[in-house]
Write a protein that holds these residues in place. Structure first.
Motif, short mmCIF file in Angstrom:
data_model
loop_
_atom_site.label_atom_id
_atom_site.label_comp_id
_atom_site.label_asym_id
_atom_site.label_seq_id
_atom_site.Cartn_x
_atom_site.Cartn_y
_atom_site.Cartn_z
N LYS A 65 0.77 -1.20 -0.09
CA LYS A 65 -0.02 -0.05 -0.02
C LYS A 65 0.95 1.21 -0.03
CE LYS A 65 -4.41 -1.75 2.02
NZ LYS A 65 -5.37 -1.48 3.03
N LEU A 66 2.23 1.26 -0.15
CA LEU A 66 3.04 2.34 0.00
C LEU A 66 2.71 3.35 -1.24
CD1 LEU A 66 5.11 3.44 1.86
CD2 LEU A 66 6.92 2.63 0.24
N ARG A 67 2.39 4.58 -0.88
CA ARG A 67 2.14 5.32 -2.18
C ARG A 67 3.37 6.56 -2.34
NH1 ARG A 67 -1.21 8.88 -1.18
NH2 ARG A 67 -1.62 8.66 1.25
N LYS A 68 4.06 6.84 -0.97
CA LYS A 68 4.94 7.82 -0.92
C LYS A 68 6.26 7.47 -0.15
CE LYS A 68 5.47 12.56 0.18
NZ LYS A 68 4.85 13.66 0.85
N LEU A 69 7.24 7.46 -0.92
CA LEU A 69 8.73 7.16 -0.49
C LEU A 69 9.73 8.20 -0.81
CD1 LEU A 69 10.35 4.91 0.82
CD2 LEU A 69 10.66 4.12 -1.95
N GLU A 70 9.98 8.79 0.39
CA GLU A 70 11.33 9.43 0.59
C GLU A 70 12.48 8.99 0.77
OE1 GLU A 70 11.13 13.26 0.11
OE2 GLU A 70 8.87 13.48 0.65
N LEU A 71 13.62 9.34 -0.20
CA LEU A 71 14.87 8.72 0.12
C LEU A 71 15.87 9.52 -0.28
CD1 LEU A 71 14.28 5.05 -1.69
CD2 LEU A 71 14.41 5.56 0.63
N SER A 72 15.67 10.82 -0.23
CA SER A 72 16.70 11.56 -0.67
C SER A 72 17.74 11.75 0.21
CB SER A 72 15.84 13.19 -0.44
OG SER A 72 15.46 13.34 0.56
N GLU A 73 18.84 12.46 -0.14
CA GLU A 73 20.34 12.44 0.66
C GLU A 73 20.61 11.16 1.33
OE1 GLU A 73 19.96 15.75 3.66
OE2 GLU A 73 18.49 16.45 2.52
N ASN A 74 20.65 10.14 0.44
CA ASN A 74 21.48 8.89 0.44
C ASN A 74 22.64 8.73 -0.47
OD1 ASN A 74 19.94 7.35 3.09
ND2 ASN A 74 18.31 8.27 1.74
N ASN A 75 23.07 7.43 -0.53
CA ASN A 75 23.91 6.91 -1.53
C ASN A 75 23.53 5.88 -2.47
OD1 ASN A 75 26.11 8.42 -0.07
ND2 ASN A 75 25.84 6.98 1.72
N LEU A 76 22.55 6.07 -2.85
CA LEU A 76 21.73 5.05 -4.11
C LEU A 76 22.23 5.55 -5.11
CD1 LEU A 76 18.12 5.02 -2.42
CD2 LEU A 76 19.89 3.18 -2.11
N SER A 77 22.72 4.50 -6.18
CA SER A 77 23.08 4.81 -7.49
C SER A 77 22.25 4.09 -8.50
CB SER A 77 24.39 4.45 -7.61
OG SER A 77 24.69 2.99 -7.31
N GLY A 78 21.56 3.08 -8.20
CA GLY A 78 20.65 2.36 -9.17
C GLY A 78 19.94 0.91 -8.52
N SER A 79 19.85 -0.03 -9.42
CA SER A 79 19.23 -1.09 -8.89
C SER A 79 17.91 -0.94 -8.16
CB SER A 79 20.05 -2.11 -7.87
OG SER A 79 21.61 -2.15 -8.40
N PHE A 80 17.11 -0.27 -8.65
CA PHE A 80 15.87 0.27 -8.35
C PHE A 80 14.75 -0.90 -8.79
CE2 PHE A 80 17.63 4.43 -8.72
CZ PHE A 80 17.79 4.67 -7.26
N GLU A 81 14.89 -2.10 -9.24
CA GLU A 81 14.07 -3.29 -9.52
C GLU A 81 13.32 -3.62 -8.31
OE1 GLU A 81 17.20 -3.15 -10.16
OE2 GLU A 81 17.51 -3.40 -12.26
N THR A 82 13.86 -3.48 -7.31
CA THR A 82 13.23 -3.83 -6.06
C THR A 82 11.84 -2.97 -5.52
OG1 THR A 82 15.42 -4.39 -5.02
CG2 THR A 82 13.47 -4.01 -3.28
N LEU A 83 11.98 -1.80 -6.27
CA LEU A 83 10.83 -0.86 -5.99
C LEU A 83 9.62 -1.46 -6.68
CD1 LEU A 83 12.42 2.71 -6.14
CD2 LEU A 83 11.73 1.66 -4.10
N SER A 84 9.90 -1.68 -7.93
CA SER A 84 8.36 -2.39 -8.65
C SER A 84 8.04 -3.41 -8.27
CB SER A 84 8.68 -2.32 -10.15
OG SER A 84 10.00 -3.14 -10.51
N GLU A 85 8.79 -4.32 -7.57
CA GLU A 85 8.44 -5.61 -7.15
C GLU A 85 7.88 -5.60 -5.59
OE1 GLU A 85 12.29 -7.85 -6.81
OE2 GLU A 85 12.47 -7.89 -8.89
N LYS A 86 8.33 -4.66 -4.73
CA LYS A 86 7.80 -4.53 -3.50
C LYS A 86 6.66 -3.34 -3.29
CE LYS A 86 10.77 -7.85 -2.19
NZ LYS A 86 11.89 -7.54 -1.12
N CYS A 87 6.80 -2.50 -4.06
CA CYS A 87 6.03 -1.04 -3.81
C CYS A 87 5.27 -0.98 -5.39
CB CYS A 87 6.88 -0.09 -3.39
SG CYS A 87 7.84 -0.22 -1.98
N PRO A 88 4.28 -1.79 -5.59
CA PRO A 88 3.77 -1.61 -7.01
C PRO A 88 2.82 -0.45 -6.94
CG PRO A 88 2.82 -3.50 -5.76
CD PRO A 88 4.07 -2.89 -5.00
N ASN A 89 2.28 0.08 -5.99
CA ASN A 89 1.37 1.34 -5.99
C ASN A 89 1.96 2.50 -5.66
OD1 ASN A 89 -1.15 -0.23 -6.62
ND2 ASN A 89 -0.72 -1.37 -4.45
#
Length: 255
Positions: A65-89
Protein backbone atom coordinates in the motif's frame (compact mmCIF):
# COMPACT_ATOMS: atom_id res chain seq x y z
CA UNK A 1 19.68 6.56 17.41
CA UNK A 2 20.05 4.08 14.53
CA UNK A 3 17.25 3.18 12.13
CA UNK A 4 16.23 -0.08 13.78
CA UNK A 5 15.85 1.49 17.24
CA UNK A 6 14.08 4.49 15.75
CA UNK A 7 11.44 2.29 14.13
CA UNK A 8 10.88 0.50 17.46
CA UNK A 9 10.36 3.87 19.17
CA UNK A 10 8.03 5.13 16.42
CA UNK A 11 5.84 2.07 16.78
CA UNK A 12 5.00 3.01 20.39
CA UNK A 13 3.86 -0.54 21.17
CA UNK A 14 1.49 -0.58 18.19
CA UNK A 15 1.02 -3.51 15.88
CA UNK A 16 3.02 -2.85 12.66
CA UNK A 17 -0.11 -3.71 10.69
CA UNK A 18 -1.78 -0.60 12.15
CA UNK A 19 0.88 1.87 11.04
CA UNK A 20 0.17 4.03 7.97
CA UNK A 21 3.20 6.37 8.14
CA UNK A 22 6.79 5.91 9.28
CA UNK A 23 9.46 8.61 9.52
CA UNK A 24 13.07 7.67 10.36
CA UNK A 25 14.92 10.67 8.90
CA UNK A 26 18.53 11.14 10.09
CA UNK A 27 18.59 7.75 11.84
CA UNK A 28 21.52 5.96 10.19
CA UNK A 29 21.40 2.42 8.92
CA UNK A 30 24.34 0.47 10.38
CA UNK A 31 24.55 -1.76 7.31
CA UNK A 32 23.57 0.69 4.59
CA UNK A 33 20.42 -1.41 4.05
CA UNK A 34 16.82 -0.98 5.19
CA UNK A 35 16.64 -2.15 8.82
CA UNK A 36 13.72 -2.61 11.24
CA UNK A 37 10.96 -2.87 8.62
CA UNK A 38 9.22 -6.13 7.77
CA UNK A 39 6.36 -7.53 5.70
CA UNK A 40 4.10 -6.92 8.71
CA UNK A 41 3.79 -3.24 7.72
CA UNK A 42 0.99 -4.09 5.30
CA UNK A 43 -0.88 -0.78 5.82
CA UNK A 44 2.11 1.52 5.41
CA UNK A 45 1.37 4.30 2.91
CA UNK A 46 4.11 6.86 3.61
CA UNK A 47 7.77 6.04 4.35
CA UNK A 48 10.52 8.64 4.92
CA UNK A 49 14.16 7.55 5.11
CA UNK A 50 16.04 10.80 4.45
CA UNK A 51 19.77 10.97 5.18
CA UNK A 52 20.11 7.51 6.70
CA UNK A 53 23.14 6.32 4.67
CA UNK A 54 21.37 3.83 2.39
CA UNK A 55 23.48 2.16 -0.31
CA UNK A 56 20.90 -0.39 -1.41
CA UNK A 57 17.18 -1.18 -1.32
CA UNK A 58 17.63 -4.92 -1.61
CA UNK A 59 16.23 -5.54 1.90
CA UNK A 60 13.17 -3.34 1.50
CA UNK A 61 10.17 -5.48 2.60
CA UNK A 62 6.96 -5.86 0.63
CA UNK A 63 4.84 -2.76 1.19
CA UNK A 64 1.78 -3.22 -1.05
CA UNK A 65 0.00 0.00 0.00
CA UNK A 66 3.00 2.34 -0.06
CA UNK A 67 2.19 5.47 -2.08
CA UNK A 68 4.94 7.90 -1.06
CA UNK A 69 8.62 7.09 -0.56
CA UNK A 70 11.21 9.68 0.48
CA UNK A 71 14.84 8.55 -0.07
CA UNK A 72 16.68 11.83 -0.58
CA UNK A 73 20.23 12.49 0.70
CA UNK A 74 21.40 8.90 0.58
CA UNK A 75 24.01 7.00 -1.46
CA UNK A 76 21.75 5.15 -3.90
CA UNK A 77 23.00 4.82 -7.47
CA UNK A 78 20.63 2.32 -9.09
CA UNK A 79 19.23 -1.19 -8.84
CA UNK A 80 15.70 0.09 -8.36
CA UNK A 81 14.07 -3.12 -9.59
CA UNK A 82 13.17 -3.82 -5.95
CA UNK A 83 10.76 -0.86 -5.92
CA UNK A 84 8.49 -2.22 -8.65
CA UNK A 85 8.52 -5.65 -7.01
CA UNK A 86 7.89 -4.53 -3.41
CA UNK A 87 5.98 -1.24 -3.89
CA UNK A 88 3.82 -1.62 -7.01
CA UNK A 89 1.40 1.18 -5.99
CA UNK A 90 4.04 3.86 -5.52
CA UNK A 91 2.88 7.28 -6.76
CA UNK A 92 5.60 9.62 -5.47
CA UNK A 93 9.32 8.86 -5.29
CA UNK A 94 12.01 11.27 -4.10
CA UNK A 95 15.57 10.25 -5.04
CA UNK A 96 17.12 13.73 -4.92
CA UNK A 97 20.70 14.15 -3.67
CA UNK A 98 21.70 10.57 -4.45
CA UNK A 99 24.44 9.17 -6.73
CA UNK A 100 22.34 8.73 -9.85
CA UNK A 101 24.39 9.64 -12.93
CA UNK A 102 22.87 8.03 -16.02
CA UNK A 103 19.46 7.39 -17.52
CA UNK A 104 20.18 3.67 -17.24
CA UNK A 105 20.21 4.09 -13.45
CA UNK A 106 16.49 4.93 -13.43
CA UNK A 107 15.40 2.71 -16.32
CA UNK A 108 14.02 0.13 -13.86
CA UNK A 109 11.43 2.68 -12.73
CA UNK A 110 9.53 1.96 -15.96
CA UNK A 111 7.87 -0.90 -14.11
CA UNK A 112 6.33 1.45 -11.54
CA UNK A 113 3.18 1.87 -13.62
CA UNK A 114 1.43 4.19 -11.12
CA UNK A 115 4.39 6.52 -10.57
CA UNK A 116 3.30 10.11 -11.19
CA UNK A 117 5.97 12.25 -9.51
CA UNK A 118 9.74 11.72 -9.48
CA UNK A 119 12.42 13.94 -7.91
CA UNK A 120 16.06 13.70 -9.04
CA UNK A 121 17.28 17.14 -7.99
CA UNK A 122 20.96 17.45 -7.03
CA UNK A 123 21.80 14.17 -8.76
CA UNK A 124 24.46 14.17 -11.51
CA UNK A 125 21.89 12.97 -14.03
CA UNK A 126 20.34 16.46 -14.06
CA UNK A 127 23.42 17.83 -15.81
CA UNK A 128 22.86 15.63 -18.88
CA UNK A 129 21.83 17.31 -22.11
CA UNK A 130 18.05 17.24 -22.62
CA UNK A 131 17.75 15.68 -19.19
CA UNK A 132 14.06 16.46 -18.69
CA UNK A 133 12.92 15.44 -22.15
CA UNK A 134 14.91 12.21 -21.89
CA UNK A 135 13.42 11.24 -18.53
CA UNK A 136 9.86 12.00 -19.64
CA UNK A 137 10.44 9.88 -22.74
CA UNK A 138 11.94 7.03 -20.71
CA UNK A 139 9.19 7.15 -18.05
CA UNK A 140 5.97 8.13 -19.88
CA UNK A 141 3.82 7.42 -16.80
CA UNK A 142 5.55 10.24 -14.89
CA UNK A 143 3.65 13.54 -14.93
CA UNK A 144 5.93 15.66 -12.71
CA UNK A 145 9.73 15.64 -12.72
CA UNK A 146 11.44 17.68 -10.01
CA UNK A 147 8.12 19.34 -9.23
CA UNK A 148 7.13 20.41 -12.77
CA UNK A 149 5.42 18.80 -15.74
CA UNK A 150 6.66 18.91 -19.33
CA UNK A 151 5.06 22.34 -19.88
CA UNK A 152 6.80 23.67 -16.74
CA UNK A 153 3.58 23.75 -14.73
CA UNK A 154 4.23 23.30 -11.03
CA UNK A 155 2.90 20.22 -9.30
CA UNK A 156 0.03 20.89 -6.86
CA UNK A 157 0.77 20.69 -3.17
CA UNK A 158 -1.53 17.90 -2.03
CA UNK A 159 -0.98 18.63 1.66
CA UNK A 160 -2.05 22.26 1.24
CA UNK A 161 -5.08 21.18 -0.80
CA UNK A 162 -6.15 18.83 2.00
CA UNK A 163 -5.92 21.67 4.56
CA UNK A 164 -8.05 23.89 2.31
CA UNK A 165 -10.67 21.17 1.96
CA UNK A 166 -10.80 20.79 5.73
CA UNK A 167 -11.57 24.49 6.15
CA UNK A 168 -8.24 25.52 7.68
CA UNK A 169 -8.35 22.89 10.40
CA UNK A 170 -11.82 23.79 11.55
CA UNK A 171 -11.11 27.41 12.36
CA UNK A 172 -13.81 29.67 13.72
CA UNK A 173 -16.60 31.44 11.81
CA UNK A 174 -15.70 33.15 8.59
CA UNK A 175 -15.44 36.88 8.05
CA UNK A 176 -19.01 37.01 6.66
CA UNK A 177 -20.34 36.51 10.18
CA UNK A 178 -18.45 39.56 11.42
CA UNK A 179 -19.63 41.58 8.44
CA UNK A 180 -23.23 40.86 9.36
CA UNK A 181 -22.61 42.09 12.88
CA UNK A 182 -21.01 45.22 11.49
CA UNK A 183 -24.01 45.80 9.25
CA UNK A 184 -26.31 45.43 12.25
CA UNK A 185 -24.21 47.96 14.13
CA UNK A 186 -24.41 50.29 11.15
CA UNK A 187 -28.19 49.97 11.11
CA UNK A 188 -28.33 50.84 14.78
CA UNK A 189 -25.76 53.63 14.84
CA UNK A 190 -25.46 54.52 11.16
CA UNK A 191 -27.04 56.99 8.79
CA UNK A 192 -30.67 56.41 9.71
CA UNK A 193 -29.96 56.75 13.39
CA UNK A 194 -27.86 59.80 12.64
CA UNK A 195 -30.69 61.43 10.70
CA UNK A 196 -33.08 60.80 13.56
CA UNK A 197 -30.59 62.34 15.96
CA UNK A 198 -30.16 65.36 13.72
CA UNK A 199 -33.91 65.73 13.40
CA UNK A 200 -34.37 65.66 17.15
CA UNK A 201 -31.57 68.14 17.64
CA UNK A 202 -33.11 70.33 14.92
CA UNK A 203 -36.47 70.29 16.69
CA UNK A 204 -34.79 71.14 19.96
CA UNK A 205 -32.97 74.03 18.31
CA UNK A 206 -36.24 75.27 16.81
CA UNK A 207 -37.95 75.12 20.19
CA UNK A 208 -35.01 76.98 21.70
CA UNK A 209 -35.28 79.71 19.06
CA UNK A 210 -39.01 80.00 19.70
CA UNK A 211 -38.34 80.33 23.42
CA UNK A 212 -35.73 83.00 22.73
CA UNK A 213 -38.20 84.91 20.54
CA UNK A 214 -40.81 84.68 23.27
CA UNK A 215 -38.33 86.03 25.80
CA UNK A 216 -37.42 88.91 23.42
CA UNK A 217 -41.09 89.74 22.98
CA UNK A 218 -41.67 89.68 26.74
CA UNK A 219 -38.64 91.89 27.26
CA UNK A 220 -39.90 94.35 24.65
CA UNK A 221 -43.31 94.46 26.24
CA UNK A 222 -41.74 95.10 29.64
CA UNK A 223 -39.68 97.99 28.20
CA UNK A 224 -42.78 99.47 26.61
CA UNK A 225 -44.71 99.23 29.85
CA UNK A 226 -41.79 100.88 31.74
CA UNK A 227 -41.76 103.72 29.20
CA UNK A 228 -45.50 104.27 29.55
CA UNK A 229 -45.17 104.37 33.33
CA UNK A 230 -42.28 106.87 33.04
CA UNK A 231 -44.36 109.15 30.75
CA UNK A 232 -47.31 108.98 33.11
CA UNK A 233 -45.12 109.90 36.05
CA UNK A 234 -43.58 112.78 34.07
CA UNK A 235 -46.99 114.17 33.15
CA UNK A 236 -48.11 113.85 36.77
CA UNK A 237 -45.07 115.78 37.96
CA UNK A 238 -45.81 118.45 35.35
CA UNK A 239 -49.39 118.80 36.50
CA UNK A 240 -48.29 118.94 40.14
CA UNK A 241 -45.82 121.67 39.30
CA UNK A 242 -48.49 123.67 37.49
CA UNK A 243 -50.86 123.24 40.40
CA UNK A 244 -48.18 124.48 42.78
CA UNK A 245 -47.67 127.51 40.57
CA UNK A 246 -51.36 128.36 40.56
CA UNK A 247 -51.50 128.04 44.35
CA UNK A 248 -48.61 130.54 44.65
CA UNK A 249 -50.41 133.04 42.40
CA UNK A 250 -53.56 132.78 44.48
CA UNK A 251 -51.58 133.50 47.64
CA UNK A 252 -50.07 136.64 46.05
CA UNK A 253 -53.45 137.93 45.05
CA UNK A 254 -54.76 137.53 48.58
CA UNK A 255 -51.93 139.64 49.91
Amino acid sequence: MDMKKRITVELRNRDPAEVAEMVVDNSPSLSGEVEGLSDKFVELEVLRMVNVGLHSLAKLPSLPKLRKLELSENNLSGSFETLSEKCPNLIYLNLSSNKIKELSNVEALQNLKKLQSLDLLNCEITSLKDYRDSVFELLPQVTYLDGFDQEENEAPDSEVDEEDEDGDDGAGPTGDYDDEDDEDDDDEDGSEGGEVGLSVRGKRATHQEDDDDDEDDDYGEEEEEDGERADAQGQKRKRDAEDDGEDDEDDDDDD
